[in-house]
Each structure stands twice: as C-alpha cells, then as structure tokens.
Design an enzyme around this catalytic site. Sequence first.
Site, PDB file in Angstrom:
ATOM      1  N   THR A  47     -58.795  86.120-108.243  1.00  0.00           N
ATOM      2  CA  THR A  47     -58.307  87.032-107.196  1.00  0.00           C
ATOM      3  C   THR A  47     -57.121  86.454-106.445  1.00  0.00           C
ATOM      4  O   THR A  47     -56.330  87.217-105.868  1.00  0.00           O
ATOM      5  CB  THR A  47     -59.426  87.404-106.205  1.00  0.00           C
ATOM      6  OG1 THR A  47     -59.845  86.249-105.476  1.00  0.00           O
ATOM      7  CG2 THR A  47     -60.621  88.017-106.930  1.00  0.00           C
ATOM      8  N   LEU A  92     -55.737  90.528-103.243  1.00  0.00           N
ATOM      9  CA  LEU A  92     -56.535  91.758-103.339  1.00  0.00           C
ATOM     10  C   LEU A  92     -57.830  91.441-104.067  1.00  0.00           C
ATOM     11  O   LEU A  92     -58.039  91.816-105.225  1.00  0.00           O
ATOM     12  CB  LEU A  92     -55.720  92.845-104.046  1.00  0.00           C
ATOM     13  CG  LEU A  92     -54.454  93.257-103.305  1.00  0.00           C
ATOM     14  CD1 LEU A  92     -53.662  94.274-104.111  1.00  0.00           C
ATOM     15  CD2 LEU A  92     -54.793  93.819-101.927  1.00  0.00           C
ATOM     16  N   HIS A  93     -58.722  90.758-103.348  1.00  0.00           N
ATOM     17  CA  HIS A  93     -59.941  90.246-103.960  1.00  0.00           C
ATOM     18  C   HIS A  93     -60.792  91.368-104.562  1.00  0.00           C
ATOM     19  O   HIS A  93     -61.099  91.360-105.759  1.00  0.00           O
ATOM     20  CB  HIS A  93     -60.762  89.481-102.915  1.00  0.00           C
ATOM     21  CG  HIS A  93     -60.029  88.360-102.260  1.00  0.00           C
ATOM     22  ND1 HIS A  93     -59.770  87.163-102.884  1.00  0.00           N
ATOM     23  CD2 HIS A  93     -59.482  88.264-101.014  1.00  0.00           C
ATOM     24  CE1 HIS A  93     -59.115  86.369-102.061  1.00  0.00           C
ATOM     25  NE2 HIS A  93     -58.922  87.015-100.919  1.00  0.00           N
ATOM     26  N   ASP A  94     -61.200  92.315-103.746  1.00  0.00           N
ATOM     27  CA  ASP A  94     -62.151  93.332-104.209  1.00  0.00           C
ATOM     28  C   ASP A  94     -61.550  94.332-105.189  1.00  0.00           C
ATOM     29  O   ASP A  94     -62.224  94.738-106.143  1.00  0.00           O
ATOM     30  CB  ASP A  94     -62.774  94.041-103.010  1.00  0.00           C
ATOM     31  CG  ASP A  94     -63.595  93.085-102.145  1.00  0.00           C
ATOM     32  OD1 ASP A  94     -63.945  91.993-102.646  1.00  0.00           O
ATOM     33  OD2 ASP A  94     -63.885  93.413-100.989  1.00  0.00           O
TER      34      ASP A  94
END
Length: 303
Positions: free
Chosen positions: A194, A232-234
Amino acid sequence: MTAMRFIYDCDPGADDALAMLLALGRRDALDMIAVTCVAGNVGLEPVVNNARRILELTGRQDIPVYSGAARPIMASRGRLSIMHGADGLAGSTLPAPTMPLSAGHAANEISRIARAEGKLHICATGPLTNLGLALLLDPELPDFISALTIMGGAAFCPGNTTPLAEFNFAVDPHAAAIVFDSGIPITMLGLDVTRQATVTEDMIRQVQAIDTPVAREAAHLLINYGSKDPCLHDPAAIAWMLKPEIFKTVPAHVSIYTDSGPAAGQVIAAVSERHLAGRAPNCSVATDVDADAFRRLFVSALS
C-alpha cells in the site's frame, strides 16, 4: 461476468471511504451486499455515520450497514488514527446520514449472511475485531467464507503505528491472530504494497475533472487525507479484488504477535522453506503493485 458478492468490513476513515467509492463504481465486477463497521480510525459512532454518508452520496441506501465492535477483544479501548480528522472524513461537508442502521451486531450478521450465501468473499480494511468475534461465535464459519481480502499488516517493512506493527493489526492483534489461524484463504495487502499505491497531483486533477458529486468528494478526501498520508491503503484491497494481475504476491505462513508492547500486532511472515518448518502457507502477501495501473483503475471507476 457475474459480479463478486462480498461484505465490506471497515472503519471509515478517509481511505475506507475511497475504497467504498472504488467498489461502488464497479458494480459490473463487485456486488457489495453489506457493510459491517468496527471502531478503528475513529470511534464506532462516526464510523457507522461515515459508511452511511458514503452510501447516501452514491445512492446506495439499499446496502445494509451493521454496527459492530466498539473496542478490541482484549483491550478496554483501541487506538485512534490522527490521519483522518475528527469526523474521520477529513472534514467532509457531506450531510449527516438519514438511512437507518440495520438491526443486528456485525459479528452475528457476518455469520448469518455467509451461511445464507453458502460461500462468501469478505474484504476487511479495519481492525479485525468483527471477524475475530464472528469466528469465535461460529466455529464453522470458515466453511462458508470463500476468501478474505485484508488490508493490514507489514510483512517485510516497518510498521506505521509502531516500528513493527501496522495500525489495523496493532489495534486488535488478538483478532488478527484468530483470523489468520482460521484456515480461510487470505490475501493480505499490507504496508509492503500500500505504500506503493500513492496519490499523485495528476491523479487528483483527473478526479477533479470528472466533476460529479462523487468525484468532488473523492477529490476532497484525496487532497485532505493525502496531504497527511499519501498512501491509498484500503483502496488497494478493492483494487486487488478487481484486478489482481497488477499485483505481485508471495505465499507465506503469517502469524501475529499478540503480547503487549511495541511488537503487538507484528506480522511474522515465514516464506522460505527453512522458516516455514513444514507449515503450509496460510496467506498470499502482496509485495508489489503497478501503481500507474492502480491509479487508472481508481479514476476510471469514478467516471
């Protein structure tokens, strides 16, 4: 192509909201049948409010939202993130939600829906408390879950909450341990990948140019959350479900360190034959992503 039916277990949070927008923009490929909420980035009340605010923005009040765990399994309270602002959506101007919460606790609803579906995909991008509780309450639940896509952990890189642990797993390491011991097929999109899925100025300009209410909210989140954390991890977890070919993964046996201290929530990922010591891998760990392809996927979904 039949859209993949899935539950989204989350703690919105700006990047969870962006992940929802990505998924909801691709109804041809993904069918979000329920949202289950857990305290994480912010407390439980703003989390369930934010999930409903995003669904109302996108006209998807048909998707039920269930409230879940307000605290970790073994702690009286969890950590909160400083990255998402007081409301969790970086000071969004979206109105308070009007759609009601659906009755039932998220952990129970995960079990009920999975059994009704027969085989269900779950995407989890917050602390894993709801899933951990569901597995404790329903030991047969793994038979009804086809796969888990999880944003969390740091397998081969430093953490972001402690030097050793990523936020979601640090909040509730015991829940993460229960999930990884469940035998359910897991893909883990942790900080290893991520941190490559970043916001760029060009991406923001492209989103702004779409100029719809959804795109304007996405741009607000990308600018205001991205100024603190450009990763933008999720959305990376949703991108994996949409386009796994833009990622590279490695099979690993993942266990979670649960003792207290700075290592709580640390991922211990055994990859080599020596470190596996006869154990079978229980997880695919994402290690790389084509970041340009990821950004194109996100902007296209908003269009």
